[in-house]
Design a protein around this motif. Structure first.
Motif, mmCIF file in Angstrom:
data_model
loop_
_atom_site.group_PDB
_atom_site.id
_atom_site.type_symbol
_atom_site.label_atom_id
_atom_site.label_comp_id
_atom_site.label_asym_id
_atom_site.label_seq_id
_atom_site.Cartn_x
_atom_site.Cartn_y
_atom_site.Cartn_z
ATOM 1 N N ARG A 1 0.839 -1.190 0.000
ATOM 2 C CA ARG A 1 0.000 0.000 0.000
ATOM 3 C C ARG A 1 0.883 1.252 0.000
ATOM 4 O O ARG A 1 2.071 1.165 0.294
ATOM 5 N N PRO A 2 0.286 2.406 -0.316
ATOM 6 C CA PRO A 2 1.056 3.660 -0.280
ATOM 7 C C PRO A 2 1.290 4.124 1.157
ATOM 8 O O PRO A 2 0.765 5.143 1.612
ATOM 9 N N LEU A 3 2.087 3.361 1.871
ATOM 10 C CA LEU A 3 2.351 3.566 3.292
ATOM 11 C C LEU A 3 3.181 4.838 3.496
ATOM 12 O O LEU A 3 4.106 5.118 2.739
ATOM 13 N N PHE A 4 2.853 5.595 4.542
ATOM 14 C CA PHE A 4 3.640 6.788 4.855
ATOM 15 C C PHE A 4 4.890 6.409 5.638
ATOM 16 O O PHE A 4 5.984 6.834 5.315
ATOM 17 N N ALA A 5 4.723 5.616 6.684
ATOM 18 C CA ALA A 5 5.847 5.203 7.528
ATOM 19 C C ALA A 5 5.383 4.025 8.374
ATOM 20 O O ALA A 5 4.194 3.695 8.413
ATOM 21 N N LEU A 6 6.336 3.386 9.053
ATOM 22 C CA LEU A 6 5.987 2.487 10.148
ATOM 23 C C LEU A 6 5.924 3.330 11.405
ATOM 24 O O LEU A 6 6.850 4.061 11.739
ATOM 25 N N GLY A 7 4.857 3.233 12.111
ATOM 26 C CA GLY A 7 4.709 4.020 13.319
ATOM 27 C C GLY A 7 3.235 4.042 13.680
ATOM 28 O O GLY A 7 2.395 3.732 12.859
ATOM 29 N N GLU A 8 2.892 4.384 14.825
ATOM 30 C CA GLU A 8 3.766 4.606 15.980
ATOM 31 C C GLU A 8 4.163 3.234 16.515
ATOM 32 O O GLU A 8 3.329 2.535 17.062
#
Length: 442
Positions: A131-138
């Motif tokens: 997917r168009p993931l922004f980041a791993l977090g939190e």
């Protein structure tokens, strides 16, 4: 749209023309085209829209606390034009199906957004990274108050996975083995007392944060991952990030407005409404964190906007959920600090817009320049207002900053679309239609 005579953060006065969602010109003496809307902005400041890289808009699973519509209205009214939503919703955003469910709900947003993926014992990185993931977090390091805390070996696996895919990792760093359970003895009921609010601060010790930040940075050094430490609440944690960065690590940190403007001295006023993770710190540590913000050691100010209902927060300490709302008061509180001479306008611009855009790879955002997204905020620095819960737009209906002062926007624009407008004379407000998009699909 043509905005004329506005003052930039660096003091220059410029006209700004918007066309097709981007900034076409930043110059002086621009003439209006036929039929073009003109906003006369003499005496006002124009700033890049804030990028709040840490919000919890609660959908799916918690729409009684906040929705994408209500949360984005609150963001727009505060000058935030892009938000990054964290994964601990219900279901948590730990696989592709959960990501898609949240993305469908986010279509109601007035502002642009990114969606972070989460890491748990049953996460599915293969489908998530499709997917168009922004980041791993939190990513939670041993957070004892939720179900998303992870063991050190899984954290290292997640760092390696993210490093291999070029995805940043946002870390919630507290070491539960260093919490002081004795601080809660006999102090679990009685909402609204100073003792309960202060006991939470004593329970989740400063040492627990400092140790976890150091451990996260050490683990990241072995993988080359880009690590962003969320809501640092101690000067020692900030210093650890600075030291790591100076040693060549890709390490950055954020501080929240509640850790910059509130401390344990506010426990009596806040009661259990002051429970958050990490907790409020001593006035000495608050002041030291603010000094590091002023001096350039803090990379980002983000809100950890975590709304809960008044009824939920009125429970005793054992049952009141952690978190406070803040997306609408991010820019206003920092701009009031500019009015007071505590921060420069350029410093505020950098920590809420330019730095988040640079750290998280958003080259078209966070700046007022030709070709950039027309994400803009117009404010009158001569018009501070008292912060009142009844005038804010989050569905939760309260704020920990009640009674403080802030400079609120008159106009907020997302990629050329007006998403919020307040008449400076009558105070009448209006919101635009949903225009938000996933910034990783842009």
């Amino acid at each position: 749209m043509l905005i004329t005579g506005a003052e930039l953060a660096d003091g220059r006065v410029r006209d700004v023309r918007i066309r097709d969602g981007t900034i076409e010109s930043v110059a002086t003496g621009l003439d209006a085209a036929a039929g073009e809307r003109v906003v006369e902005a003499r005496g006002r400041h124009i700033l890049p829209g804030a990028i709040d890289v840490h919000v919890h808009f609660r959908e799916p699973g918690g729409s009684h606390k906040e929705t994408w519509r209500s949360g984005s209205e609150s963001a727009a009214a505060g000058g935030v034009t892009c938000v990054v939503d964290q994964p601990n919703t219900s279901p948590p955003t730990v696989d592709g199906d959960a990501f898609d469910e949240k993305a469908d709900l986010a279509a109601a947003s007035l502002v642009d957004y990114g969606i972070n993926g989460g890491v748990t014992g049953n996460w599915d990185p293969e489908s998530l990274f499709q997917r168009p993931l922004f980041a791993l977090g939190e990513v939670f390091l041993a957070d004892s108050t939720g179900d998303m805390g992870i063991a050190p070996d899984l954290f290292e696996d997640a760092l390696a996975e993210a490093a291999g895919r070029g995805v940043p990792v946002t870390v919630h760093a507290e070491d539960e083995t260093l919490f002081d359970a004795a601080a809660l003895d006999g102090d679990l009921g009685g909402a609204g007392t100073a003792a309960t609010a202060d006991a939470w601060s004593a329970y989740r010790t400063a040492d627990a944060e400092i140790a976890a930040v150091e451990r996260a940075l050490d683990a990241a050094a072995g993988t080359g991952a880009q690590v962003h430490v969320a809501h640092t609440s101690t000067p020692e944690a900030i210093d650890a990030v600075v030291d790591a960065r100076e040693s060549g690590a890709a390490a950055t940190c954020e501080v929240t407005p509640h850790h910059l403007f509130l401390s344990r001295e506010n426990a009596g006023r806040l009661g259990t409404f002051g429970r958050m993770n990490p907790p409020l710190r001593s006035e000495r540590r608050r002041t030291a964190a603010f000094e590091r913000l002023r001096d350039g050691d803090v990379d980002v100010v983000a809100t950890d906007h975590a709304p809960h209902t008044v009824a939920e927060k009125r429970q005793g300490l054992a049952d009141a959920p952690s978190g406070v709302p803040g997306v609408e008061t991010l820019y206003p509180l920092l701009l009031e600090s500019v009015r007071n001479g505590e921060l420069s306008m350029e410093r505020v611009r950098d920590v809420v817009a330019a730095n988040p855009a640079s750290i998280f790879g958003l080259p078209s955002k966070g700046q007022i320049a030709e070709g950039a997204d027309a994400d803009l905020v117009l404010v009158d620095m001569a018009d501070p207002r008292e912060i009142e819960a009844g005038a804010l737009h989050s569905a939760c209906g309260w704020t920990p900053f009640e009674g403080l002062r802030g400079v609120f926007p008159e106009l907020t624009v997302v990629r050329g679309s007006v998403v919020y407008e307040r008449d400076p004379v009558t105070g009448a407000e209006s919101f635009g239609d949903p225009v938000g998009r996933n910034v990783r699909e842009a």
